[in-house]
Design a protein around this motif. Structure first.
Motif, PDB file in Angstrom:
ATOM      1  N   ASP A 132     -67.862 -24.430  18.487  1.00  0.00           N
ATOM      2  CA  ASP A 132     -67.858 -25.553  19.429  1.00  0.00           C
ATOM      3  C   ASP A 132     -66.872 -26.635  19.010  1.00  0.00           C
ATOM      4  OD1 ASP A 132     -69.154 -26.744  17.303  1.00  0.00           O
ATOM      5  OD2 ASP A 132     -70.969 -27.247  18.408  1.00  0.00           O
ATOM      6  N   ILE A 140     -65.677 -29.466  26.875  1.00  0.00           N
ATOM      7  CA  ILE A 140     -64.887 -29.043  28.043  1.00  0.00           C
ATOM      8  C   ILE A 140     -65.493 -29.615  29.320  1.00  0.00           C
ATOM      9  CG2 ILE A 140     -63.876 -27.125  29.324  1.00  0.00           C
ATOM     10  CD1 ILE A 140     -64.547 -25.313  26.954  1.00  0.00           C
ATOM     11  N   VAL A 145     -63.627 -25.849  17.796  1.00  0.00           N
ATOM     12  CA  VAL A 145     -62.225 -25.443  17.912  1.00  0.00           C
ATOM     13  C   VAL A 145     -61.689 -25.970  19.250  1.00  0.00           C
ATOM     14  CG1 VAL A 145     -62.602 -23.360  16.526  1.00  0.00           C
ATOM     15  CG2 VAL A 145     -62.648 -23.192  19.014  1.00  0.00           C
ATOM     16  N   HIS A 175     -49.806 -27.560  21.964  1.00  0.00           N
ATOM     17  CA  HIS A 175     -51.039 -27.929  21.260  1.00  0.00           C
ATOM     18  C   HIS A 175     -50.761 -28.709  19.973  1.00  0.00           C
ATOM     19  CE1 HIS A 175     -54.406 -26.328  23.411  1.00  0.00           C
ATOM     20  NE2 HIS A 175     -53.919 -25.107  23.481  1.00  0.00           N
ATOM     21  N   GLY A 224     -63.646 -19.343  28.800  1.00  0.00           N
ATOM     22  CA  GLY A 224     -64.506 -20.446  28.383  1.00  0.00           C
ATOM     23  C   GLY A 224     -64.031 -21.771  28.953  1.00  0.00           C
ATOM     24  N   VAL A 225     -62.731 -21.980  28.934  1.00  0.00           N
ATOM     25  CA  VAL A 225     -62.159 -23.188  29.532  1.00  0.00           C
ATOM     26  C   VAL A 225     -62.462 -23.219  31.029  1.00  0.00           C
ATOM     27  CG1 VAL A 225     -60.005 -24.396  30.066  1.00  0.00           C
ATOM     28  CG2 VAL A 225     -60.337 -23.373  27.800  1.00  0.00           C
ATOM     29  N   GLY A 227     -66.257 -24.081  31.633  1.00  0.00           N
ATOM     30  CA  GLY A 227     -66.575 -25.487  31.378  1.00  0.00           C
ATOM     31  C   GLY A 227     -65.989 -26.388  32.452  1.00  0.00           C
ATOM     32  N   ARG A 263     -50.551 -33.164  25.740  1.00  0.00           N
ATOM     33  CA  ARG A 263     -51.675 -32.240  25.776  1.00  0.00           C
ATOM     34  C   ARG A 263     -52.787 -32.660  24.813  1.00  0.00           C
ATOM     35  NH1 ARG A 263     -50.423 -25.902  25.482  1.00  0.00           N
ATOM     36  NH2 ARG A 263     -52.136 -25.046  26.744  1.00  0.00           N
ATOM     37  N   THR A 266     -54.966 -17.279  20.540  1.00  0.00           N
ATOM     38  CA  THR A 266     -55.794 -17.149  21.737  1.00  0.00           C
ATOM     39  C   THR A 266     -56.403 -15.744  21.756  1.00  0.00           C
ATOM     40  OG1 THR A 266     -53.875 -16.484  23.035  1.00  0.00           O
ATOM     41  CG2 THR A 266     -54.436 -18.820  23.046  1.00  0.00           C
ATOM     42  N   GLY A 304     -50.947 -20.111  23.458  1.00  0.00           N
ATOM     43  CA  GLY A 304     -51.230 -20.763  22.192  1.00  0.00           C
ATOM     44  C   GLY A 304     -50.555 -22.113  22.038  1.00  0.00           C
ATOM     45  N   PHE A 333     -59.252 -17.066  28.046  1.00  0.00           N
ATOM     46  CA  PHE A 333     -59.380 -18.435  28.522  1.00  0.00           C
ATOM     47  C   PHE A 333     -60.589 -18.723  29.401  1.00  0.00           C
ATOM     48  CE2 PHE A 333     -54.757 -17.385  28.158  1.00  0.00           C
ATOM     49  CZ  PHE A 333     -54.570 -18.011  26.932  1.00  0.00           C
ATOM     50  N   VAL A 380     -57.577 -29.915  29.624  1.00  0.00           N
ATOM     51  CA  VAL A 380     -58.918 -29.495  29.190  1.00  0.00           C
ATOM     52  C   VAL A 380     -58.889 -28.361  28.178  1.00  0.00           C
ATOM     53  CG1 VAL A 380     -60.249 -30.290  31.170  1.00  0.00           C
ATOM     54  CG2 VAL A 380     -59.240 -28.007  31.210  1.00  0.00           C
ATOM     55  N   ASP A 381     -57.797 -27.602  28.125  1.00  0.00           N
ATOM     56  CA  ASP A 381     -57.754 -26.533  27.130  1.00  0.00           C
ATOM     57  C   ASP A 381     -57.516 -27.086  25.724  1.00  0.00           C
ATOM     58  OD1 ASP A 381     -55.081 -27.182  27.191  1.00  0.00           O
ATOM     59  OD2 ASP A 381     -54.384 -25.184  27.756  1.00  0.00           O
ATOM     60  N   ALA A 382     -57.248 -28.376  25.608  1.00  0.00           N
ATOM     61  CA  ALA A 382     -56.953 -28.966  24.304  1.00  0.00           C
ATOM     62  C   ALA A 382     -58.043 -29.920  23.828  1.00  0.00           C
ATOM     63  CB  ALA A 382     -55.609 -29.690  24.354  1.00  0.00           C
ATOM     64  N   VAL A 383     -59.161 -30.013  24.557  1.00  0.00           N
ATOM     65  CA  VAL A 383     -60.292 -30.784  24.026  1.00  0.00           C
ATOM     66  C   VAL A 383     -61.119 -29.850  23.134  1.00  0.00           C
ATOM     67  CG1 VAL A 383     -60.355 -32.291  26.061  1.00  0.00           C
ATOM     68  CG2 VAL A 383     -61.905 -30.332  25.933  1.00  0.00           C
ATOM     69  N   LEU A 384     -61.965 -30.416  22.299  1.00  0.00           N
ATOM     70  CA  LEU A 384     -62.836 -29.576  21.492  1.00  0.00           C
ATOM     71  C   LEU A 384     -63.779 -28.817  22.423  1.00  0.00           C
ATOM     72  CD1 LEU A 384     -63.833 -31.775  18.406  1.00  0.00           C
ATOM     73  CD2 LEU A 384     -61.890 -30.234  18.719  1.00  0.00           C
ATOM     74  N   ALA A 385     -64.077 -27.575  22.051  1.00  0.00           N
ATOM     75  CA  ALA A 385     -64.825 -26.677  22.924  1.00  0.00           C
ATOM     76  C   ALA A 385     -66.149 -27.283  23.417  1.00  0.00           C
ATOM     77  CB  ALA A 385     -65.079 -25.353  22.207  1.00  0.00           C
ATOM     78  N   GLY A 406     -69.169 -23.116  28.464  1.00  0.00           N
ATOM     79  CA  GLY A 406     -67.808 -22.675  28.158  1.00  0.00           C
ATOM     80  C   GLY A 406     -67.722 -22.098  26.754  1.00  0.00           C
ATOM     81  N   PHE A 444     -58.938 -21.857  22.310  1.00  0.00           N
ATOM     82  CA  PHE A 444     -59.016 -20.874  21.226  1.00  0.00           C
ATOM     83  C   PHE A 444     -60.438 -20.414  20.941  1.00  0.00           C
ATOM     84  CE2 PHE A 444     -55.332 -23.609  20.619  1.00  0.00           C
ATOM     85  CZ  PHE A 444     -54.322 -22.667  20.571  1.00  0.00           C
TER      86      PHE A 444
END
Lengths: 335, 335
Positions: free
Chosen positions: A191, B198, A193, B99, B231-232, B235, B123, A131, B73, B229, B190-195, A231, A197
């Motif tokens: 986009d 989000i 990852v 994760h 970005g999460v 989104g 997750r 992170t 992480g 974090f 949502v922190d575990a979807v692809l960027a 995001g 992260f």
């Protein structure tokens, strides 16, 4: 990632030229790596290479077919599967910058196995990241940001890298999307990852430099004001901790790519980028505007850029038309 | 996701209570689902259940061991592997909010196969999403945001759902993290979807409501001002398109969780949330502040909340100590 060259570029049934920006980027920056393009009958896009089938391309020496389409969501359309199988059967490897793995489609996986050809998924990270920490790293960093997706952030960054190197600056382009990875042979598609992260991946992409004077020129993604992709843009901004940024803009566009939202103003983008970016670099500043003036004639373009310089008190240029020296001068002036 | 109950909560070798917030959240909101906690010898955390081994827990009826640790992480520590294998061998399923997939560790995968028990990775999304569109959806939405991670965004949202329902409002808690999913039995981390997805995932989590008056109370994540974090958080803000938001804050914390950055002010968070949130909801407004006053005595807590109300002209409360009715009153006043 080791892609065998030269390439055949697959444009599929793309509805417009923006949809094939991956293929267009490769042609614009690495044309000598390409033998031709392959378009399905409904295709409306064109990257101005010779049209040919996979077997024709193989006969001309092609080793890899690149799926050169960049649609929203990065999906592989069912209608492309038989084309990809045909390429494998013609003796080509296939490389994709889509979110989905090529081998996730059984017909493609089976054809690769049958023909002994390789499948490459450059958008899917082959490593994990930590992170983001926001710790200051040695070296100088420039990030290109945008009023929208597809407004020239990658081209501006590549132009800046080339101009910096031409002036003897120590500079590296840092790819953050599939096309940049195809062009530079390295990088991470941020986009793709996991959301947790994004900024950590951005920190990895632009690591601590060996010297204070080294420049990382980082390819931006999306826009802080795009409802689908902001995001990604924010995580990339925080992880990149840019000293300076350049705003990329397409003056004739009215609504944002793929959604109904209006294009924000350049002022909105500058203000929000500074408001957010100072979290990881309190000295962040805007040094220029890169406008895509393709739709304007030369006088209109020069007048428009002059009006931007006057309105924003910043260097303003079209990198592909007039170069980026004015931006480098501004960077030196600010330093 | 169907987790068999009751649960044994595994705290591992957690260094402090914040690290086991997943376990603590389950105990605080679903204590009747838990038979005990299992702590390794170095563990400094405690969620105040009976300490027991997996075989003791099984004897008391436990069906699933939940890995109740939420480290930065979301990694699975090597030192936990033998404990997870022990739980499987004692006859428990194992569920994780990390994760990484449990079956990615060969010893765990082999033990699950050998014992016939199930592994659950809540997750890791079991579906794909579209990219966010920013289109307005029917219904009303509240998002909890924070000055940092781990400041009470989930507890505030759960408290608001409970209070709204008690008053007869039509309201649903929408989980966006693993603990919320364990508590509510649904949702997406949502922190575990692809960027790239989000905000699209956030749009899916809080879909168009059947009526204009329905409330989605959406659990926030991270902070727009956290360098790891944000970005999460952005989104999620865009996809949630909240009509109103509540800022969650822990007044005694000095630096942000896991990094060196100072905690932003509540004013910074309100201003940036409005600046960014109006992209998908031009009428977004802040209706309250939820402070975690655990470290203050009752008079100090009341004085502190009164000072917040006076400074920000907003409802301010500690949801767990004084309830959230003042926030509901403010929502009605604004409507």
């Amino acid at each position: 990632m080791e892609l065998k060259r030269p390439f055949l570029l697959f444009l599929g049934d793309a509805a417009d030229d923006l949809t094939v920006k991956t293929a267009a980027g490769i042609v614009d920056w690495r044309k000598s790596w390409c033998v031709g393009q392959w378009r399905l009958s409904e295709c409306k896009a064109d990257v101005h290479l010779d049209d040919m089938s996979p077997s024709d391309a193989k006969a001309q020496g092609a080793e890899t077919m690149i799926v050169g389409v960049a649609n929203a969501g990065g999906i592989l359309k069912e209608s492309w599967i038989s084309s990809i199988v045909e390429a494998l059967e013609a003796g080509l490897d296939v490389a994709s910058g889509l979110h989905v793995k090529l081998e996730a489609f059984p017909a493609i996986g089976a054809a690769a196995k049958r023909t002994g050809r390789s499948l490459h998924n450059v958008r899917i990270p082959d490593r994990t990241f930590l992170t983001g920490m926001g710790t200051k790293r040695r070296g100088r960093r420039l990030l290109t940001v945008g009023t929208d997706c597809c407004v020239g952030k990658k081209y501006t960054a590549l132009s800046l890298e080339a101009a910096m190197r031409a002036k003897g600056w120590d500079a590296d382009f840092r790819a953050t999307g599939q096309t940049g990875i195809f062009i530079s042979g390295r990088g991470v598609a941020v986009d793709a990852v996991l959301a947790d992260f994004i900024s950590g991946a951005a920190e990895w992409i632009s690591p601590e430099a060996e010297t204070e004077s080294h420049w990382d020129v980082i390819e931006g993604q999306g826009s802080l004001l795009h409802p689908g992709f902001a995001g990604v843009s924010l995580g990339l901004l925080h992880g990149s901790q840019p000293d300076v940024f350049v705003v990329c803009h397409e003056p004739t566009r009215k609504t944002m790519r793929g959604v109904q939202a209006p294009i924000p103003t350049i002022r909105d983008v500058i203000d929000l980028t500074i408001a957010c970016g100072r979290l990881t670099n309190p000295d962040i500043k805007c040094v220029g505007i890169a406008a895509n003036t393709q739709a304007l004639d030369e006088k209109e373009a020069r007048d428009y850029l002059a009006s931007l310089t006057s309105e924003y008190d910043l260097a303003a240029t079209d990198p592909l038309r007039f170069g980026v020296d004015v931006i480098l001068e501004r960077i030196q002036y600010e330093a």
